[in-house]
Design an enzyme around this catalytic site. Structure first.
Site, PDB file in Angstrom:
ATOM      1  N   HIS A  65      37.066  74.326  52.553  1.00  0.00           N
ATOM      2  CA  HIS A  65      37.628  74.744  53.833  1.00  0.00           C
ATOM      3  C   HIS A  65      38.327  76.086  53.694  1.00  0.00           C
ATOM      4  CE1 HIS A  65      40.802  72.495  51.726  1.00  0.00           C
ATOM      5  NE2 HIS A  65      41.647  73.328  52.287  1.00  0.00           N
ATOM      6  N   CYS A 185      49.704  73.026  51.653  1.00  0.00           N
ATOM      7  CA  CYS A 185      48.715  73.603  50.749  1.00  0.00           C
ATOM      8  C   CYS A 185      48.458  75.035  51.187  1.00  0.00           C
ATOM      9  CB  CYS A 185      47.424  72.782  50.742  1.00  0.00           C
ATOM     10  SG  CYS A 185      46.443  72.917  52.260  1.00  0.00           S
TER      11      CYS A 185
END
Length: 699
Positions: A65, A185
């Site tokens: 991603h 993250c």
């Protein structure tokens, strides 16, 4: 609002042997659907994200991603592989379910919330089982869109439900144990929410009240201060710095990387309960041994050792120092341009300033710039310590850096002082402190003891040897001549172009800037060579895209136009898009050009008094014409090598495609430019790609 996933973005027979092939196959479907505007640019962004941390999850799931300027709308593509693909999962299991999540830069928040909720659902075993059992792309797309689940509450909306067996007897006053957690993250799309879901599930199983604050790409809603105050412990699962970390100070804290929350959430909850039972707490939530064991400290990737930690601590100091270098150095350079080098001897402007005199303004800029430069070593030391132990290290670090200036230990003294300060604070934090004294630790005890110990070590023990080493280095630079100077120029040029603004580049730049605090002829030559070499990578890529544009994608050609300005401004990072897309050809080429430029600059005895500015401070260069010639030669060398390597790669890819086509039973070759981009070998395929089905290949 466009649909997140449609049937044409589902591949239930994904034929790929590597994660790169899988990502490309799914990305091609996005490109056909008009969700991705530049396939190669998007794949480069995915690869850059993948380099930060593997995206494989336990249970056979891979979630590559990224956020990218080449994405038009939040999009999910799904592929199911029979043989499995290695995405670096902790359990070693190949991923048979691959989800490629693409989010545009500046995407609408509602879309990102949908993406985040989807990422959390991927941790549900029943959800994954349904995807493995399905046989229809439309049904899989509907399941992935969550058509029946859009009202699901977001992470952090409430505490995890307690275990039906009743409250945890180990909680205070007979109530369940309460935990607050923060997950984050680097991209804030998948791991952030997967970790939150994992912690919440473990909390329910353990009978713990657990509330998560997800600091993701869709923003974050701060936990209620009352919820934090009532918590018995804190879990930080993050790969980027926790925002507003001070809200959680004074509580038992477990500080780990985001993957630890995915792989062993129950252990983290047990750990924080054990710390609470022992009465442990943190003054400012420094990273714990647990976080180091999981390989992440201040956002580091899993598996790194002391060397990687040391590099990050040093880069923390350098990153905070660079703005002082830029502001102070350019002000000093401007003062020299207006009033000449003798302006450095002007009287204090507070006593002698005339509004209408240019020399007064020159003296003002020089003295303000000098004041900024005086902070370089203290800031370097203070923020090295900050990178090690957070805010408790700032005062001892700054004090140690100021002492390094006093004893003339220079930048070497600043580096050592910062590391000493961080180490001393680490030792202090290991001492068991009675609860009644914890409140004064960060504001009184740690600054007092830390500063005293660091001051003693710098003044009495190691300061003098460091100062002597600094002086020896200065003398060596002053004595450089001939082949020795040229060799140093080669090394500095290679370092400046090795990682384009990364740690190695910063080491060379810091070495050069350190010489400007007490300028000598040798240090001014080093500064000139470093800046010249640092300008080469963007200028070379700009030149290469101008002379052989067909070797580059449309996006790269557009980046090439901007690279002219970035290179001229001494911004090496302008070459990063090219290096990310084709590192094996770009990086060796720009390193070769940088080495040539560095060597020529030293050979020409060019000097420079400004730490930044590129060609815009050429008036401050000693020997400007040879200096510009050195930059031009290095730029041409790098551009020529890039063009040569990309041309050879393209020819080899074409020959390989022709051979496959000629083989009995071979599949027709897809044009290289359509599938792989310039200079990338085409991947053989056993079935027509969606790109070749939907639109003609671009030669």
């Amino acid at each position: 609002m466009s649909e997140l996933i449609t049937p044409d973005l589902v591949d239930l027979g994904l034929d790929a042997g590597t994660k790169e092939e899988a990502t490309r196959s799914l990305a091609e479907r996005m490109a056909v659907a008009g969700r991705v505007t530049d396939l190669e640019g998007f794949l480069a962004d995915v690869a850059a994200r993948e380099a930060l941390m593997p995206t494989g999850m336990e249970g056979g799931i891979g979630i590559p991603h990224c956020r990218s300027a080449h994405v038009t709308a939040p999009t999910l593509a799904f592929g199911r592989s029979e043989r499995g693909i290695d995405f670096g999962a902790m359990d070693g299991q190949p991923a048979d379910l691959v989800f490629l999540i693409a989010a545009p830069d500046g995407a609408d928040e509602d879309h990102l919330v949908i993406l985040s909720a989807l990422a959390r659902r991927l941790a549900d075993p029943e959800f994954a089982a349904a995807l493995r059992a399905g046989h229809d792309a439309a049904e899989a797309a509907s399941l992935l869109r969550g058509d029946d689940h859009r009202a699901a509450a977001p992470t952090g909306s409430g505490p995890a439900a307690p275990d039906p067996a009743g409250p945890d007897p180990s909680g205070p006053a007979g109530r369940p144990f309460r935990v607050v957690a923060v997950t984050s993250c680097p991209t804030g799309i998948a791991h952030t929410y997967l970790a939150a879901e994992s912690l919440e599930r473990a909390g329910r199983e353990a009978g713990v009240e657990l509330v998560v604050e997800t600091q993701g790409s869709a923003g974050f809603s701060r936990l209620d201060p009352a919820v934090i105050a009532a918590a018995d412990g804190v879990v930080f699962a993050h790969d980027v710095e926790v925002r507003e970390r001070e809200r959680f100070a004074g509580k038992p804290t477990v500080d780990v990387g985001v993957k630890a929350a995915l792989n062993r959430p129950g252990e983290l909850i047990a750990e924080v309960r054990e710390k609470a039972a022992r009465g442990e707490s943190t003054a400012s939530a420094p990273a714990s041994d647990e976080r180091e064991r999981d390989g992440v400290r201040d956002g580091g990737p899993a598996g790194e050792g002391f060397g990687s930690h040391l590099r990050r601590w040093l880069m923390s100091g350098v990153s905070y120092m660079v703005p002082f270098v830029a502001a102070g150095g350019l002000l000093i350079a401007l003062s020299f341009a207006i009033g000449g080098y003798e302006i450095a001897d002007a009287p204090a402007v507070g006593d002698h300033f005339v509004w209408a005199e240019a020399d007064s303004w020159a003296a003002l800029f020089n003295q303000v710039g000098g004041a900024a430069f005086a902070f370089l070593v203290p800031v370097l030391a203070g923020y090295i310590a900050f990178g090690m132990v957070d805010r408790p290290g700032i005062v001892p670090g700054f004090v140690g850096g100021a002492i390094a200036v006093t004893i003339e230990a220079g930048f070497l003294g600043g580096l050592v002082a910062g590391l000493l300060a961080g180490g001393v604070v680490m030792l202090i934090q290991r001492v068991h402190i009675p609860p009644t004294l914890r409140g004064i630790m960060p504001v009184l005890v740690i600054p007092l003891i830390g500063s005293a110990v660091v001051g003693f070590l710098m003044f009495v023990v190691i300061g003098k040897p460091i100062a002597e080493l600094q002086q020896a280095l200065t003398d060596w630079l002053n004595d450089l001549s001939g082949s020795n100077a040229i060799l140093l120029g080669v090394v500095l040029g290679l370092m400046m172009c090795f990682d384009l603004g990364g740690p190695v580049n910063k080491v060379a730049y810091t070495f050069a800037v350190g010489g400007l605090t007490a300028p000598t002829d040798g240090s001014l030559k080093v500064m000139a060579a470093v800046m010249a070499a640092g300008m080469v990578p963007p200028l070379a890529m700009a030149l290469a895209t101008a002379v052989r544009g067909r070797l580059f994608t449309k996006a790269e050609r557009e980046n090439g136009k901007a690279a002219w300005v970035l290179g001229a401004s001494f911004i090496s990072e302008g070459a990063i898009p090219f290096a990310a897309a084709d590192p094996l050809r770009v990086l060796p080429s720009v390193m070769a050009g940088g080495a040539v430029t560095g060597a020529l600059s030293m050979a020409f005895d060019a000097t420079l008094r400004a730490p930044h500015g590129g060609v815009f401070v050429v008036a401050l260069v000693g020997g400007p014409v040879p200096y510009l010639l050195a930059i031009a030669v290095g730029t041409v060398v790098s551009a020529a090598l890039v063009v040569l390597l990309k041309s050879r790669g393209r020819r080899h890819a074409g020959v390989a495609a022709e051979r496959r086509e000629a083989e009995p039973g071979g599949t027709p070759a897809v044009p290289v430019a359509a599938r792989s981009g310039p200079g990338r070998p085409a991947r053989p395929s056993t079935k027509p790609s969606p790109t070749s089905q939907a639109r003609p290949a671009v030669p």
